[in-house]
Design a protein around this motif. Sequence first.
Motif, PDB file in Angstrom:
ATOM      1  N   PHE A 385       0.836  -1.200   0.000  1.00 16.56           N
ATOM      2  CA  PHE A 385       0.000   0.000   0.000  1.00 16.56           C
ATOM      3  C   PHE A 385       0.869   1.249   0.000  1.00 16.56           C
ATOM      4  CE2 PHE A 385      -2.503  -3.288   2.045  1.00 16.56           C
ATOM      5  CZ  PHE A 385      -3.760  -3.133   1.479  1.00 16.56           C
ATOM      6  N   ILE A 388      -0.729   8.468   0.954  1.00 15.80           N
ATOM      7  CA  ILE A 388      -0.377   9.685   0.219  1.00 15.80           C
ATOM      8  C   ILE A 388      -0.826  10.905   1.017  1.00 15.80           C
ATOM      9  CG2 ILE A 388      -0.632  10.939  -1.953  1.00 15.80           C
ATOM     10  CD1 ILE A 388      -1.443   8.171  -3.200  1.00 15.80           C
ATOM     11  N   GLU A 393      -4.762  17.061   0.815  1.00 12.41           N
ATOM     12  CA  GLU A 393      -5.281  16.066   1.737  1.00 12.41           C
ATOM     13  C   GLU A 393      -5.068  16.508   3.190  1.00 12.41           C
ATOM     14  OE1 GLU A 393      -4.556  13.831  -2.052  1.00 12.41           O
ATOM     15  OE2 GLU A 393      -3.411  15.283  -0.866  1.00 12.41           O
ATOM     16  N   ALA A 400      -4.579   9.746   1.862  1.00 13.37           N
ATOM     17  CA  ALA A 400      -5.123   8.767   0.910  1.00 13.37           C
ATOM     18  C   ALA A 400      -4.441   7.417   1.078  1.00 13.37           C
ATOM     19  CB  ALA A 400      -4.948   9.271  -0.516  1.00 13.37           C
ATOM     20  N   LEU A 401      -5.225   6.344   1.093  1.00  9.20           N
ATOM     21  CA  LEU A 401      -4.716   4.973   1.146  1.00  9.20           C
ATOM     22  C   LEU A 401      -4.915   4.347  -0.226  1.00  9.20           C
ATOM     23  CD1 LEU A 401      -3.707   2.448   2.735  1.00  9.20           C
ATOM     24  CD2 LEU A 401      -6.118   1.959   3.218  1.00  9.20           C
ATOM     25  N   LYS A 402      -3.814   3.916  -0.863  1.00  3.61           N
ATOM     26  CA  LYS A 402      -3.889   3.379  -2.219  1.00  3.61           C
ATOM     27  C   LYS A 402      -3.249   2.001  -2.278  1.00  3.61           C
ATOM     28  CE  LYS A 402      -2.365   4.216  -6.988  1.00  3.61           C
ATOM     29  NZ  LYS A 402      -3.695   3.949  -7.578  1.00  3.61           N
ATOM     30  N   LYS A 408      -7.118  -4.649  -6.641  1.00  2.53           N
ATOM     31  CA  LYS A 408      -7.606  -3.357  -6.154  1.00  2.53           C
ATOM     32  C   LYS A 408      -6.572  -2.255  -6.278  1.00  2.53           C
ATOM     33  CE  LYS A 408     -10.793  -5.495  -2.847  1.00  2.53           C
ATOM     34  NZ  LYS A 408     -11.243  -5.555  -1.438  1.00  2.53           N
ATOM     35  N   GLN A 410      -6.059  -0.005  -8.334  1.00  2.00           N
ATOM     36  CA  GLN A 410      -6.506   1.310  -8.802  1.00  2.00           C
ATOM     37  C   GLN A 410      -7.392   2.016  -7.790  1.00  2.00           C
ATOM     38  OE1 GLN A 410      -5.112   2.426 -11.601  1.00  2.00           O
ATOM     39  NE2 GLN A 410      -4.059   0.447 -11.618  1.00  2.00           N
ATOM     40  N   GLU A 411      -7.877   1.313  -6.774  1.00  2.00           N
ATOM     41  CA  GLU A 411      -8.796   1.915  -5.812  1.00  2.00           C
ATOM     42  C   GLU A 411      -8.036   2.757  -4.791  1.00  2.00           C
ATOM     43  OE1 GLU A 411     -11.202  -1.059  -4.034  1.00  2.00           O
ATOM     44  OE2 GLU A 411     -11.951  -1.845  -5.941  1.00  2.00           O
ATOM     45  N   GLN A 412      -8.682   3.821  -4.372  1.00  2.97           N
ATOM     46  CA  GLN A 412      -8.048   4.737  -3.418  1.00  2.97           C
ATOM     47  C   GLN A 412      -9.128   5.322  -2.527  1.00  2.97           C
ATOM     48  OE1 GLN A 412      -5.006   7.395  -5.022  1.00  2.97           O
ATOM     49  NE2 GLN A 412      -5.866   9.105  -3.852  1.00  2.97           N
ATOM     50  N   GLN A 413      -8.822   5.479  -1.248  1.00  3.93           N
ATOM     51  CA  GLN A 413      -9.794   6.074  -0.330  1.00  3.93           C
ATOM     52  C   GLN A 413      -9.088   7.008   0.636  1.00  3.93           C
ATOM     53  OE1 GLN A 413     -11.394   3.377   2.703  1.00  3.93           O
ATOM     54  NE2 GLN A 413      -9.973   1.784   2.002  1.00  3.93           N
ATOM     55  N   ASN A 414      -9.806   8.024   1.064  1.00  2.00           N
ATOM     56  CA  ASN A 414      -9.269   8.973   2.025  1.00  2.00           C
ATOM     57  C   ASN A 414      -9.616   8.534   3.441  1.00  2.00           C
ATOM     58  OD1 ASN A 414      -8.200  10.609   0.031  1.00  2.00           O
ATOM     59  ND2 ASN A 414      -9.992  11.953  -0.069  1.00  2.00           N
TER      60      ASN A 414
END
Length: 430
Positions: A385, A388, A393, A400-402, A408, A410-414
């Motif tokens: 992982f 960011i 942010e 951000a966690l990528k 997965k 391409q998925e990213q969440q704050n």
Amino acid sequence: MSASIQHIKGMPDLLPEQTGLWQAVESIATGLLQSYGYNEIRLPIVEYTDLFKRSIGEVTDIVEKEMYTFRDRNEESLTLRPEGTAGCVRASLQHRLLDNQQQQRLWYKGPMFRYEKPQKGRQRQFHQLGVETFGIATADIDAELIVLAYRLWQRLGLQDHVALQINTIGSLEARNAFKTALVDYLTAFKDDLDEDSQRRLESNPLRILDSKSERTQSILENAPDLHDYLDEDAQAEFERLKGLLDAMSIPYTVNTRLVRGLDYYNKTVFEWVTDALGAQGTVCAGGRYDGLVSQLGGKPVPAVGFAMGLERLCLLIAEVTEPPADPQQLDIYFVIAADTAHYARAMTAAESIRHANPSVNMVTHCGGGSFKSQMKKADKSGAAFALIAGSNELEQGVVALKPLRGDKAQEQQNIAIEQLPEVIKQLFAA
């Protein structure tokens, strides 16, 4: 410009891409030893030369040709340890660990030194994991050491790539009688023996049994058999050992020419060998040395142990199986693509994650650079992982966690900064 300094021949560096495997192997081995009730002892690399002359034997190849020996400023003769058993016995006597026939189960690891011709699996500085037990005279402890090694092969995925050879070399009296008969037999063939065997005929004739010369081995086919000279006690102990190994379904071969190269061995000797590493086929070896404690000044104490070469073990793993999980493998790469005004907040967030998740491996990016260059480094790091922390942010109180690997990626969440420690804990809970 002067030439750059290189490492000493036969004493190579272990680089970061190699040490991960070493750490994994050492962690598995030491965890196994602890589960069997063995305790670590840490020994000095340098000992008085006399320790090895008295224990290994003055007419062995190790003492005669291979030791790194020097005079210190007090003109005392010191030697870089060529093996670990003698130092372990010396420490056990000096610190009274064996008083009143105390039982000890000890292990150690570290570098050993022998001046040999460097080749694959054989270096001048090499590393051993050693196990020594004291105060137990019966075959059950011999069997336990063999089973312990077998359990390690299972955990490393090597059980199908090593084979156990065992033998008994009896008492000193039995070996001396056999030695006389062997010398009488081989003297008639002296000119046909290989050069090393000719030299050993007078200094250490039992080592001729280990000769790699096909001609010498053909001569030995009709030589006296050591087992014909064994005393009843050694024979009975050997039968008990075989019975215990049979009961635990540990496969083995009796090799009557297995004698080991050190003078202090008696009764049980054994080797774990492989055919996957060419000439350097011994991965682990040991045996019983009931007379060594008294030989070094203590009261008689039965003892048995083994040592395994970590270089060969790691080479074998790389050759035949999947390496164990690298304990250095990164879990998270923390990207800080923020201006300097926000660095303190980002680094504080990183440390809060470490405080709550001590088992998670995370690199915090340092030195600045663009977001693109940092993400390239994150991907190259092998981390699962990326976190960011950009200026936008951080102004919103999030990171951000990528995911960087798998479906997965391409998925990213704050994630809110104050929730990061708990989110990371849940992420790696499995």
